[in-house]
Write a protein that holds these residues in place. Structure first.
Motif, mmCIF file in Angstrom:
data_model
loop_
_atom_site.group_PDB
_atom_site.id
_atom_site.type_symbol
_atom_site.label_atom_id
_atom_site.label_comp_id
_atom_site.label_asym_id
_atom_site.label_seq_id
_atom_site.Cartn_x
_atom_site.Cartn_y
_atom_site.Cartn_z
ATOM 1 N N MET A 1 0.825 -1.210 0.000
ATOM 2 C CA MET A 1 0.000 0.000 0.000
ATOM 3 C C MET A 1 0.861 1.263 0.000
ATOM 4 S SD MET A 1 -3.418 -0.656 2.298
ATOM 5 C CE MET A 1 -4.410 0.494 1.347
ATOM 6 N N LEU A 2 1.995 1.204 0.673
ATOM 7 C CA LEU A 2 2.897 2.357 0.682
ATOM 8 C C LEU A 2 3.367 2.674 -0.733
ATOM 9 C CD1 LEU A 2 4.197 4.292 2.754
ATOM 10 C CD2 LEU A 2 6.166 2.749 2.824
ATOM 11 N N GLN A 3 3.619 1.636 -1.513
ATOM 12 C CA GLN A 3 4.016 1.841 -2.902
ATOM 13 C C GLN A 3 2.857 2.385 -3.728
ATOM 14 O OE1 GLN A 3 6.231 -1.395 -4.671
ATOM 15 N NE2 GLN A 3 5.484 -0.923 -6.723
ATOM 16 N N GLN A 4 1.668 1.809 -3.571
ATOM 17 C CA GLN A 4 0.505 2.283 -4.316
ATOM 18 C C GLN A 4 0.153 3.730 -3.958
ATOM 19 O OE1 GLN A 4 -2.724 -0.393 -3.564
ATOM 20 N NE2 GLN A 4 -1.692 -2.186 -4.434
ATOM 21 N N ALA A 5 0.402 4.109 -2.707
ATOM 22 C CA ALA A 5 0.004 5.427 -2.223
ATOM 23 C C ALA A 5 0.908 6.548 -2.742
ATOM 24 C CB ALA A 5 -0.009 5.436 -0.693
ATOM 25 N N ARG A 6 1.906 6.214 -3.516
ATOM 26 C CA ARG A 6 2.717 7.275 -4.124
ATOM 27 C C ARG A 6 1.874 8.143 -5.050
ATOM 28 N NH1 ARG A 6 7.843 3.406 -5.869
ATOM 29 N NH2 ARG A 6 8.645 3.004 -3.748
ATOM 30 N N THR A 7 0.851 7.543 -5.648
ATOM 31 C CA THR A 7 0.005 8.283 -6.595
ATOM 32 C C THR A 7 -1.439 8.408 -6.151
ATOM 33 O OG1 THR A 7 -0.402 6.222 -7.816
ATOM 34 C CG2 THR A 7 1.449 7.584 -8.547
ATOM 35 N N THR A 8 -1.855 7.613 -5.169
ATOM 36 C CA THR A 8 -3.260 7.590 -4.749
ATOM 37 C C THR A 8 -3.343 7.597 -3.228
ATOM 38 O OG1 THR A 8 -3.780 6.214 -6.680
ATOM 39 C CG2 THR A 8 -5.443 6.333 -4.936
ATOM 40 N N PRO A 9 -4.108 8.498 -2.630
ATOM 41 C CA PRO A 9 -4.251 8.472 -1.169
ATOM 42 C C PRO A 9 -5.024 7.229 -0.736
ATOM 43 C CG PRO A 9 -5.779 10.042 -2.114
ATOM 44 C CD PRO A 9 -4.923 9.564 -3.252
ATOM 45 N N LEU A 10 -4.506 6.521 0.257
ATOM 46 C CA LEU A 10 -5.097 5.262 0.693
ATOM 47 C C LEU A 10 -5.225 5.224 2.211
ATOM 48 C CD1 LEU A 10 -3.059 2.785 -1.559
ATOM 49 C CD2 LEU A 10 -5.350 3.705 -2.013
ATOM 50 N N VAL A 11 -6.115 4.351 2.678
ATOM 51 C CA VAL A 11 -6.312 4.111 4.110
ATOM 52 C C VAL A 11 -6.040 2.637 4.391
ATOM 53 C CG1 VAL A 11 -7.989 4.017 5.983
ATOM 54 C CG2 VAL A 11 -8.007 5.945 4.388
ATOM 55 N N MET A 12 -5.237 2.387 5.413
ATOM 56 C CA MET A 12 -4.959 1.023 5.855
ATOM 57 C C MET A 12 -5.353 0.904 7.315
ATOM 58 S SD MET A 12 -1.299 -0.984 6.003
ATOM 59 C CE MET A 12 -1.015 -2.225 7.270
ATOM 60 N N GLY A 13 -6.405 0.151 7.575
ATOM 61 C CA GLY A 13 -6.798 -0.139 8.943
ATOM 62 C C GLY A 13 -6.275 -1.504 9.363
ATOM 63 N N ILE A 14 -5.982 -1.644 10.639
ATOM 64 C CA ILE A 14 -5.564 -2.924 11.216
ATOM 65 C C ILE A 14 -6.508 -3.207 12.373
ATOM 66 C CG2 ILE A 14 -3.685 -4.251 12.242
ATOM 67 C CD1 ILE A 14 -1.734 -2.147 11.101
ATOM 68 N N ALA A 15 -7.296 -4.274 12.265
ATOM 69 C CA ALA A 15 -8.288 -4.602 13.287
ATOM 70 C C ALA A 15 -7.699 -5.606 14.264
ATOM 71 C CB ALA A 15 -9.548 -5.159 12.641
ATOM 72 N N LEU A 16 -7.678 -5.233 15.541
ATOM 73 C CA LEU A 16 -7.035 -6.038 16.575
ATOM 74 C C LEU A 16 -7.997 -6.284 17.731
ATOM 75 C CD1 LEU A 16 -3.606 -4.157 16.712
ATOM 76 C CD2 LEU A 16 -4.150 -6.216 15.404
ATOM 77 N N HIS A 17 -7.944 -7.496 18.275
ATOM 78 C CA HIS A 17 -8.731 -7.885 19.449
ATOM 79 C C HIS A 17 -7.756 -8.419 20.488
ATOM 80 C CE1 HIS A 17 -11.520 -7.942 16.066
ATOM 81 N NE2 HIS A 17 -12.509 -7.781 16.933
ATOM 82 N N PRO A 18 -7.718 -7.825 21.670
ATOM 83 C CA PRO A 18 -6.637 -8.153 22.603
ATOM 84 C C PRO A 18 -6.681 -9.567 23.168
ATOM 85 C CG PRO A 18 -8.211 -6.643 23.618
ATOM 86 C CD PRO A 18 -8.547 -6.704 22.162
ATOM 87 N N TYR A 19 -7.812 -10.255 23.105
ATOM 88 C CA TYR A 19 -7.800 -11.640 23.560
ATOM 89 C C TYR A 19 -7.047 -12.528 22.573
ATOM 90 C CZ TYR A 19 -11.569 -12.891 20.269
ATOM 91 O OH TYR A 19 -12.330 -13.110 19.149
ATOM 92 N N LEU A 20 -6.805 -11.998 21.335
ATOM 93 C CA LEU A 20 -6.023 -12.717 20.326
ATOM 94 C C LEU A 20 -4.594 -12.194 20.269
ATOM 95 C CD1 LEU A 20 -8.689 -12.956 17.477
ATOM 96 C CD2 LEU A 20 -7.796 -14.837 18.850
ATOM 97 N N VAL A 21 -4.425 -10.926 19.854
ATOM 98 C CA VAL A 21 -3.060 -10.414 19.669
ATOM 99 C C VAL A 21 -2.397 -10.072 20.993
ATOM 100 C CG1 VAL A 21 -3.450 -9.589 17.333
ATOM 101 C CG2 VAL A 21 -3.907 -8.057 19.257
ATOM 102 N N GLY A 22 -3.170 -9.990 22.083
ATOM 103 C CA GLY A 22 -2.566 -9.747 23.392
ATOM 104 C C GLY A 22 -1.979 -10.987 24.023
ATOM 105 N N GLN A 23 -2.180 -12.144 23.409
ATOM 106 C CA GLN A 23 -1.497 -13.352 23.871
ATOM 107 C C GLN A 23 0.002 -13.167 23.623
ATOM 108 O OE1 GLN A 23 -3.028 -15.932 25.330
ATOM 109 N NE2 GLN A 23 -5.179 -15.482 24.885
#
Length: 311
Positions: free
Chosen positions: A241-263
């Motif tokens: 996305m960083l490469q694509q965003a050189r010409t186009t504004p983009l949004v990157m969301g990261i969805a996290l749930h602490p019972y999963l990634v907080g392990q």
């Protein structure tokens, strides 16, 4: 056999089709092409009731296994994630069930103290919003808004965003969101840029991209992806996305749930992925922000375009 007309299929009417290669250009603050946000999901479930991602088979009586697995996120995982976010200086869009105000108010207070944005996420993920009658759904939106304002000291315009529990919508959810004062929805995952949605009576509502790929529930629970693979996925997605965003504004969301990634075994790998993004943030190549700030920026850019500036 009677011939039938093959025409347009029924649609939602909320927005028109628009290829991303034919959009007006703009940039994010600091001239960045890529905006990144963390959707930090904090949820609570009634004991032995309702829905929830399961580590084991659901038990019809006292479901100790699955309830306590989810509760680990509120008691331990969320706090470890917050420590990591503090170390890297990362804000979050904290997507919260308002049942947390009764169950663990200290956790919500810690997010408010960090300056994180609070995003509405129903009262509990044990219930499906889309099954409610219109009057009941409106009341849910208003009550959650009032609880967040009262307990977290939010202003009259907040919370600005909403993610339905289990992304469950009724046919009138976008209309009700606009009518009850929410500015944007995270329910739709169809684009990499924000845009306005149509609502009845011309109400104002934006769609801000929310991920169903960079999301630990579908990947880790649904597709049985390990922590290293999920972290590698975040980095690969980010670099592309960083490469694509050189010409186009983009949004990157990261969805996290602490019972999963907080392990601990997953947090170790998430740490490496977020460190990679933070380095680009420090170089000025990325705007690390919140979904509400993204909505405010595009709304302002739209106003500039109406006044003669480029969007």
């Amino acid at each position: 056999m009677t011939a039938r007309y093959l025409g347009a299929l029924p649609g939602h009417g909320r927005f028109d089709y628009s290829p991303i290669t034919r959009r007006a250009g703009y940039r994010w603050p600091g001239g960045a092409g890529l905006a990144v946000y963390l959707g930090f999901n904090l949820e609570h479930f009634a004991f032995a009731e309702g829905r929830g991602a399961n580590i084991g088979l659901p038990v019809p009586a006292t479901d100790v296994l699955n309830w306590s697995w989810r509760e680990y996120g509120n008691r331990v995982g969320a706090w470890r994630c917050i420590e990591l976010f503090d170390q890297l200086g990362l804000p979050t869009g904290a997507i919260i069930n308002t049942a947390l105000y009764d169950h663990c108010p200290e956790l919500v207070a810690a997010l408010v103290a960090r300056g994180d944005e609070l995003v509405g996420h129903g009262h509990t993920n044990a219930e499906l919003q889309g099954s409610l009658a219109e009057a009941d759904e409106r009341e849910l939106l208003l009550q959650c808004r009032g609880l967040m304002q009262r307990h977290s000291g939010l202003g009259a315009a907040e919370p600005g965003g909403w993610l339905s529990p289990w992304i469950s919508e009724s046919p009138v959810t976008p209309d009700l969101l606009a009518e009850t004062g929410y500015r944007y929805t995270l329910n739709w995952c169809h684009d990499d840029q924000p845009h306005r949605m149509r609502t009845r009576n011309g109400g104002n509502l934006w769609s801000v991209p929310y991920p169903q790929e960079l999301n630990d529930i579908p990947m880790i629970v649904g597709r049985l992806m390990g922590g290293p693979e999920f972290a590698a996925m975040i980095v690969d997605h980010f670099e592309e996305m960083l490469q694509q965003a050189r010409t186009t504004p983009l949004v990157m969301g990261i969805a996290l749930h602490p019972y999963l990634v907080g392990q601990p075994h997953r947090l170790r790998h998430l740490r490496r992925a977020l460190e990679r993004i933070a380095r680009e943030r420090d170089l000025g190549n990325v705007w690390f922000t919140t979904p509400g700030a993204i909505c405010a920026h595009v709304e302002g850019a739209e106003g500039q375009a109406a006044g003669g500036s480029a969007l």
